[in-house]
Design an enzyme around this catalytic site. Structure first.
Site, PDB file in Angstrom:
ATOM      1  N   SER A 119       1.406  11.748  -1.685  1.00 37.09           N
ATOM      2  CA  SER A 119       2.577  10.936  -1.358  1.00 37.09           C
ATOM      3  C   SER A 119       2.970  11.069   0.103  1.00 37.09           C
ATOM      4  CB  SER A 119       3.785  11.406  -2.174  1.00 37.09           C
ATOM      5  OG  SER A 119       3.514  11.451  -3.525  1.00 37.09           O
ATOM      6  N   HIS A 140      -2.677   5.609  -2.522  1.00 37.90           N
ATOM      7  CA  HIS A 140      -1.383   6.051  -3.040  1.00 37.90           C
ATOM      8  C   HIS A 140      -0.872   5.053  -4.073  1.00 37.90           C
ATOM      9  CE1 HIS A 140       3.078   7.105  -2.060  1.00 37.90           C
ATOM     10  NE2 HIS A 140       2.659   7.717  -3.128  1.00 37.90           N
ATOM     11  N   GLU A 152      -0.761   1.846  -1.875  1.00 40.76           N
ATOM     12  CA  GLU A 152      -0.651   1.967  -0.422  1.00 40.76           C
ATOM     13  C   GLU A 152      -1.929   2.674   0.052  1.00 40.76           C
ATOM     14  OE1 GLU A 152       2.567   4.670   0.621  1.00 40.76           O
ATOM     15  OE2 GLU A 152       3.142   3.348   2.256  1.00 40.76           O
ATOM     16  N   ASN A 190       7.254   6.481   1.233  1.00 39.13           N
ATOM     17  CA  ASN A 190       8.139   7.648   1.177  1.00 39.13           C
ATOM     18  C   ASN A 190       8.905   7.895   2.472  1.00 39.13           C
ATOM     19  OD1 ASN A 190       8.040   8.455  -1.514  1.00 39.13           O
ATOM     20  ND2 ASN A 190       5.935   9.141  -1.204  1.00 39.13           N
TER      21      ASN A 190
END
Ligand SMILES: NC(=O)c1ccc[n+]([C@@H]2O[C@H](COP(=O)([O-])OP(=O)(O)OC[C@H]3O[C@@H](n4cnc5c(N)ncnc54)[C@H](O)[C@@H]3O)[C@@H](O)[C@H]2O)c1
Length: 282
Positions: A119, A140, A152, A190
């Site tokens: 992440s 991701h 991602e 994130n």
């Protein structure tokens, strides 16, 4: 590169979800974890998830049986000798991920792609554990993997065009839409999400409002499907803390420092929905 066999490391929330979607998309999948109990839990999570899809009328029982047959559960990475890509979904710890990549490097073929579902951790850093950093990449997925459309893709400094193109095509074959991001801590998702969740912990810690009122404000006031604390429980508070720590350390800015309350919950073992207790009780 043609991908037909996929290895997944980690049978937790994300690994099981990735294995399910890969198997649903017709790939042969091998899932590795550290023990029988975690492998059984992963398998049962997939069975429950597929049963929900049958109830919704998206698959029949016969199809879900053949999806399950596409997945082999293994305790040893040795079985990854013939896979075309490995997707690592072990806990968010840089040394652990580097050790797994170093072990895989000794087992898989030189053409096998090594992807991490991290992440936040630098792909360039994880890739240094491999002799061939050009085959390493971030893939991701979002939680829950069978539901969320996005992958991602994170290109490390040395990731080759061929590796990127193969992973982009794989994401598409798994029914996902991909975005591309350069390798800086937290990536797009994130970098934007974790400061929001972390700030909600500061608001809770300062006694400004109850957890329920924080979540309700963001759900009804901003039209978010889940409030930030509910979402943190869903992601796993250990994962949220690890991501905040990586961003704080790598980007070097105070604004990313994790809330002491988030840290305290993790110390107490309140890791979220997966443990039955996080900010809320389940
Ligand atoms: N939870 C989320 O919402 C989310 C979303 C996107 C990405 N991620 C990332 O996915 C990764 C996994 O997160 P998760 O939520 O699935 O965690 P999790 O705790 O549910 O699962 C991790 C699994 O890895 C296994 N494991 C530990 N050491 C291992 C080893 N050496 N070899 C094989 N398996 C090992 C554990 O037994 C466990 O089953 C993390 O990097 C996390 O940051 C999580």
């Amino acid at each position: 590169m043609r991908i037909s066999k996929i290895g997944v490391v980690g049978a937790g929330q994300m690994g099981a979800g990735i294995a399910q979607v890969a198997a649903q998309s017709g790939f042969e999948v091998f899932v590795n974890d550290v023990g029988d109990e975690v492998l059984k839990r992963g398998q049962s999570n997939i069975e429950q998830s597929l049963a929900r899809l049958v109830k919704k009328g998206l698959f029949d029982k016969c199809q879900t049986e053949s999806i399950c047959k596409n997945i082999t559960w293994v305790k040893s990475l040795k079985t990854f000798e013939t896979v075309d890509i490995v997707i690592e979904a072990a806990p968010e710890k840089v040394e652990l991920k580097r050790d797994i990549f170093a072990d895989l490097d000794k087992i898989v073929r030189s053409t096998t792609i090594l992807a991490s579902n991290t992440s936040s951790i630098s792909i360039t850093k994880i890739a240094q554990a491999s002799r061939l950093p050009e085959r390493c990449i971030g893939m991701h997925f979002m939680n829950p993997v069978p539901v969320m459309k996005l992958v991602e893709i994170v290109r490390g400094l040395q990731t080759s065009d061929e590796t990127y193109e193969s992973v982009r095509d794989l994401a598409q074959k798994m029914g996902k839409v991909s975005t591309l991001c350069r390798d800086f801590a937290g990536f797009i998702s994130n970098r934007l999400l974790m400061p929001f969740i972390n700030e909600a912990f500061f608001v809770l810690q300062e006694g400004m409002a109850s957890a329920k009122d924080i979540d309700t404000t963001m759900k009804l006031g901003m039209n978010h499907p889940m409030g930030p604390l509910e979402l943190a429980d869903f992601i796993g508070l250990d994962t949220c803390l690890a991501v905040c720590e990586v961003m704080h350390r790598e980007l070097g800015e105070d604004k990313y420092r994790p809330s002491p309350l988030l840290r305290q919950y993790v110390d107490a073992g309140y890791l979220g929905k997966k443990k039955g207790r996080g900010v809320y009780q389940y």
